[in-house]
Design a protein around this motif. Structure first.
Motif, short mmCIF file in Angstrom:
data_model
loop_
_atom_site.label_atom_id
_atom_site.label_comp_id
_atom_site.label_asym_id
_atom_site.label_seq_id
_atom_site.Cartn_x
_atom_site.Cartn_y
_atom_site.Cartn_z
N LEU A 276 0.87 -1.19 0.00
CA LEU A 276 0.00 0.00 0.00
C LEU A 276 0.89 1.23 0.00
O LEU A 276 1.87 1.30 0.76
N GLU A 277 0.57 2.20 -0.85
CA GLU A 277 1.33 3.44 -0.88
C GLU A 277 0.37 4.61 -0.71
O GLU A 277 -0.71 4.64 -1.30
N THR A 278 0.78 5.57 0.11
CA THR A 278 -0.06 6.72 0.38
C THR A 278 0.01 7.74 -0.76
O THR A 278 0.90 7.68 -1.62
N SER A 279 -0.92 8.66 -0.74
CA SER A 279 -0.81 9.84 -1.58
C SER A 279 0.36 10.68 -1.08
O SER A 279 0.97 10.38 -0.04
N VAL A 280 0.67 11.75 -1.79
CA VAL A 280 1.74 12.64 -1.36
C VAL A 280 1.31 13.33 -0.06
O VAL A 280 0.22 13.90 0.03
N LEU A 281 2.15 13.23 0.95
CA LEU A 281 1.86 13.78 2.26
C LEU A 281 2.76 14.97 2.56
O LEU A 281 3.87 15.08 2.03
N LYS A 282 2.28 15.85 3.42
CA LYS A 282 3.08 16.96 3.91
C LYS A 282 2.70 17.23 5.35
O LYS A 282 1.54 17.04 5.73
N MET A 283 3.69 17.66 6.15
CA MET A 283 3.41 17.90 7.56
C MET A 283 4.14 19.15 8.01
O MET A 283 5.03 19.66 7.31
N THR A 284 3.77 19.64 9.17
CA THR A 284 4.43 20.80 9.74
C THR A 284 5.39 20.34 10.83
O THR A 284 4.97 19.71 11.80
N GLY A 285 6.68 20.61 10.64
CA GLY A 285 7.67 20.21 11.62
C GLY A 285 8.03 18.74 11.54
O GLY A 285 7.40 17.95 10.82
N SER A 286 9.04 18.34 12.29
CA SER A 286 9.46 16.94 12.34
C SER A 286 8.51 16.17 13.25
O SER A 286 8.15 16.64 14.33
N ARG A 287 8.16 14.98 12.82
CA ARG A 287 7.19 14.19 13.57
C ARG A 287 7.53 12.71 13.54
O ARG A 287 8.25 12.25 12.65
N ARG A 288 6.96 12.00 14.48
CA ARG A 288 7.09 10.54 14.53
C ARG A 288 5.87 9.91 13.89
O ARG A 288 4.75 10.39 14.06
N LEU A 289 6.09 8.81 13.20
CA LEU A 289 4.99 8.06 12.60
C LEU A 289 4.49 7.03 13.61
O LEU A 289 5.27 6.28 14.19
N HIS A 290 3.17 7.02 13.80
CA HIS A 290 2.52 6.03 14.65
C HIS A 290 1.49 5.28 13.82
O HIS A 290 0.78 5.88 13.00
N LEU A 291 1.40 3.98 14.03
CA LEU A 291 0.54 3.13 13.22
C LEU A 291 -0.38 2.28 14.09
O LEU A 291 -0.04 1.91 15.22
N THR A 292 -1.56 1.99 13.54
CA THR A 292 -2.47 1.01 14.13
C THR A 292 -2.62 -0.15 13.15
O THR A 292 -2.98 0.06 11.99
N ALA A 293 -2.30 -1.34 13.62
CA ALA A 293 -2.35 -2.53 12.75
C ALA A 293 -2.58 -3.77 13.59
O ALA A 293 -2.14 -3.85 14.74
N ASP A 294 -3.30 -4.73 13.02
CA ASP A 294 -3.38 -6.06 13.59
C ASP A 294 -2.37 -6.94 12.87
O ASP A 294 -2.32 -6.96 11.64
N VAL A 295 -1.55 -7.64 13.63
CA VAL A 295 -0.53 -8.51 13.04
C VAL A 295 -0.79 -9.93 13.54
O VAL A 295 -0.85 -10.18 14.75
N TRP A 296 -0.93 -10.86 12.61
CA TRP A 296 -1.24 -12.24 12.94
C TRP A 296 0.02 -13.09 12.92
O TRP A 296 1.13 -12.58 12.77
N ASP A 297 -0.14 -14.42 13.06
CA ASP A 297 1.01 -15.32 13.14
C ASP A 297 1.94 -15.13 11.94
O ASP A 297 1.49 -15.12 10.79
N ASN A 298 3.23 -14.97 12.25
CA ASN A 298 4.27 -14.82 11.22
C ASN A 298 4.02 -13.61 10.31
O ASN A 298 4.48 -13.58 9.17
N GLY A 299 3.31 -12.64 10.83
CA GLY A 299 3.01 -11.46 10.03
C GLY A 299 3.93 -10.30 10.34
O GLY A 299 4.69 -10.31 11.31
N TYR A 300 3.81 -9.25 9.51
CA TYR A 300 4.63 -8.07 9.74
C TYR A 300 4.09 -6.89 8.93
O TYR A 300 3.29 -7.04 8.00
N VAL A 301 4.54 -5.70 9.34
CA VAL A 301 4.32 -4.47 8.60
C VAL A 301 5.66 -3.77 8.49
O VAL A 301 6.37 -3.61 9.49
N LYS A 302 6.01 -3.36 7.27
CA LYS A 302 7.24 -2.61 7.02
C LYS A 302 6.89 -1.32 6.28
O LYS A 302 5.90 -1.28 5.55
#
Length: 471
Positions: free
Chosen positions: A380-406
């Motif tokens: 999955l790829e996002t649209s072009v994003l822009k933000m104000t200032g430096s920020r940390r990315l936080h994610l919500t995801a369900d990860v099942w057996d032997n799964g991952y998000v990168k």
């Protein structure tokens, strides 16, 4: 370019640009085993003679911190001769054919924990010569009630939008200081019936714009359509205009309470099925998700797939919510979202018994993307994003057996940014809600002046939401 200073949800087409081997699916809701939490009591002992039929109920449930209570305001038929003269055990195989003289009213219940509910004796409304009942108002159709935290007049802290069922059946506003004692409703001007409004007339104060928004219903070309109006003072309203409709007679929007979440408005659409009478879902009501960026232009999430699934079985032996689901807006908790709704066990136009139910879902988990083929990785790829200032990315995801998000950051040309490549990402291998996503040398994303995209690789996992937070 999307400014990402707020939570973003991946089901939003403004957020997600492209997918490969990924499917959008609603989140998993868990219904309470105690459903229904309360139900019609006309035939209970002791009986409540004003609770002949809840019908759709149109519940308005919210937590009132001032009183430490959950409040529920619900519509019912306080007079319905057919329901009153046909006890549940005599309804099997019979057809509900209402007679003239039905009366709608608004009733009230409260709870200290959201599960055990009390229908108090309010002593404010006469019914059959007695005020020992939990009625708020008679001849009130499809009322919505909410607490307005921005209101400066204590006498208008609680607000109600309803349709008066006395002719000419006008929309009207009412106010209350305590949510129990209400002022005489003020009909809309001009005093003419602009829309049918035979639905949940859902009004709320939009914290984003400061305006009051009404979501109601009218008819157009023989089908039900969603209409919207707005107001600065809750008394003077713009002319209602159509903003959304379903797909033909088998996909009609019966009601649609809405609420703001992140940078979107989410609607809980009650979908009425009035198409092919041979289909199993004919004359039933499902709850599906919609969303909008402005309350005017709406999109459906996973059309045809319920967000709160109906229960199993058929009337009168099916589950308590096997026929119809009419939702309230959610109640939010630090660790979950509670979805209250009126669940009925029969067809919309037939006999059914209805009660208040609740289901729960995790934060952010309205709908998410998972690999279509779970044996392979999805992207999955996002649209072009822009933000104000430096920020940390936080994610919500369900990860099942032997799964991952990168994740990988790419510049506007699509080139991976050094230090933010897939191989440098600290792989997420466990379910997370708003968890920090980072790279080996970079905890923050520091590209405030240039647009970028985020590309995700997902295996045996479901991706719901992201957020750029300042430290």
């Amino acid at each position: 370019m999307l400014i990402t200073d707020d939570k973003f949800l991946f089901f939003d087409t403004a957020v997600t640009k492209s997918i490969t081997n990924m499917s959008l699916k609603p989140g998993d809701v868990a219904k309470s085993p105690q459903n229904p939490l309360f139900k019609e009591d006309f035939f209970s002992e002791p009986p409540r003679p004003w609770e002949a039929r809840y019908d759709n109920g149109y519940p308005n449930v919210f937590y009132d911190a001032e009183y430490g209570l959950y409040r529920c305001y619900y519509t019912l038929f306080s007079k319905d001769d057919v329901s009153a003269n046909t006890p549940p055990e005599a309804r099997r195989g019979s057809q509900y054919v209402p007679k003239p003289g039905r009366e709608t009213s608004l009733a009230y219940a409260y709870s200290k924990d959201g599960t055990e509910w009390v229908k108090p004796s309010l002593g404010t409304v006469q019914f059959a010569g007695d005020s020992d009942n939990n009625l708020i108002m008679r001849n009130a159709h499809g009322a919505s009630v909410f607490r307005d935290e921005r209101e400066t007049d204590p006498g208008k802290r609680y607000k109600m939008m309803l349709r008066l069922d006395d002719e000419p059946r006008l929309l009207a506003a009412s106010f209350s200081a305590d949510g129990i004692h209400w002022r005489e409703p003020i009909p809309w001007e001009p005093k003419e019936r602009l829309i049918k409004a035979d639905t949940h007339n859902f009004a709320f104060r939009d914290g984003h714009s400061g305006k009051y928004i009404l979501i109601s219903r009218h008819w157009n070309q023989g089908v039900r359509v969603v209409v919207r109006s707005e107001s600065d003072d809750f008394i003077h309203w713009s002319k209602p205009a159509e903003v959304y409709r379903g797909i033909g007679s088998d996909d009609q929007i019966y009601s649609m309470p809405i609420f703001r979440y992140g940078n979107l408005y989410i609607g809980l659409a009650a979908i009425y099925r009035d198409g092919d009478r041979e289909l199993a879902h004919w004359d039933k009501v499902d709850c599906e998700l919609t969303y909008s960026g402005d309350t005017i232009t709406w999109n459906r999430i996973c059309p045809g797939t319920p967000f709160i699934p109906r229960g199993a079985g058929e009337y009168p032996d099916g589950d308590c919510d096997s026929g119809c689901i009419y939702p309230s807006v959610p109640v939010f908790h630090p660790d979950r979202i509670d979805l209250y709704y009126m669940g009925g066990n029969g067809q919309h136009t037939n006999f059914r018994e209805t009660g208040l139910c609740v289901a729960s879902i995790g934060l952010d988990r309205f709908a998410g993307y998972e690999p279509s083929d779970l044996s392979r990785e999805g992207c999955l790829e996002t649209s072009v994003l822009k933000m104000t200032g430096s920020r940390r990315l936080h994610l919500t995801a369900d990860v099942w057996d032997n799964g991952y998000v990168k994740a990988e950051i790419r510049d506007r040309s699509g080139k991976p940014v050094d230090g933010y490549r897939f191989e440098q990402f600290r792989t997420i291998t466990e379910t997370t809600t708003g968890g920090t996503a980072s790279w080996e040398q970079n905890g923050e994303i520091g590209m405030p002046d240039a647009g970028f995209t985020i590309r995700f690789r997902v295996k045996n996992a479901k991706l719901y939401a992201g957020e750029m937070r300042q430290r």
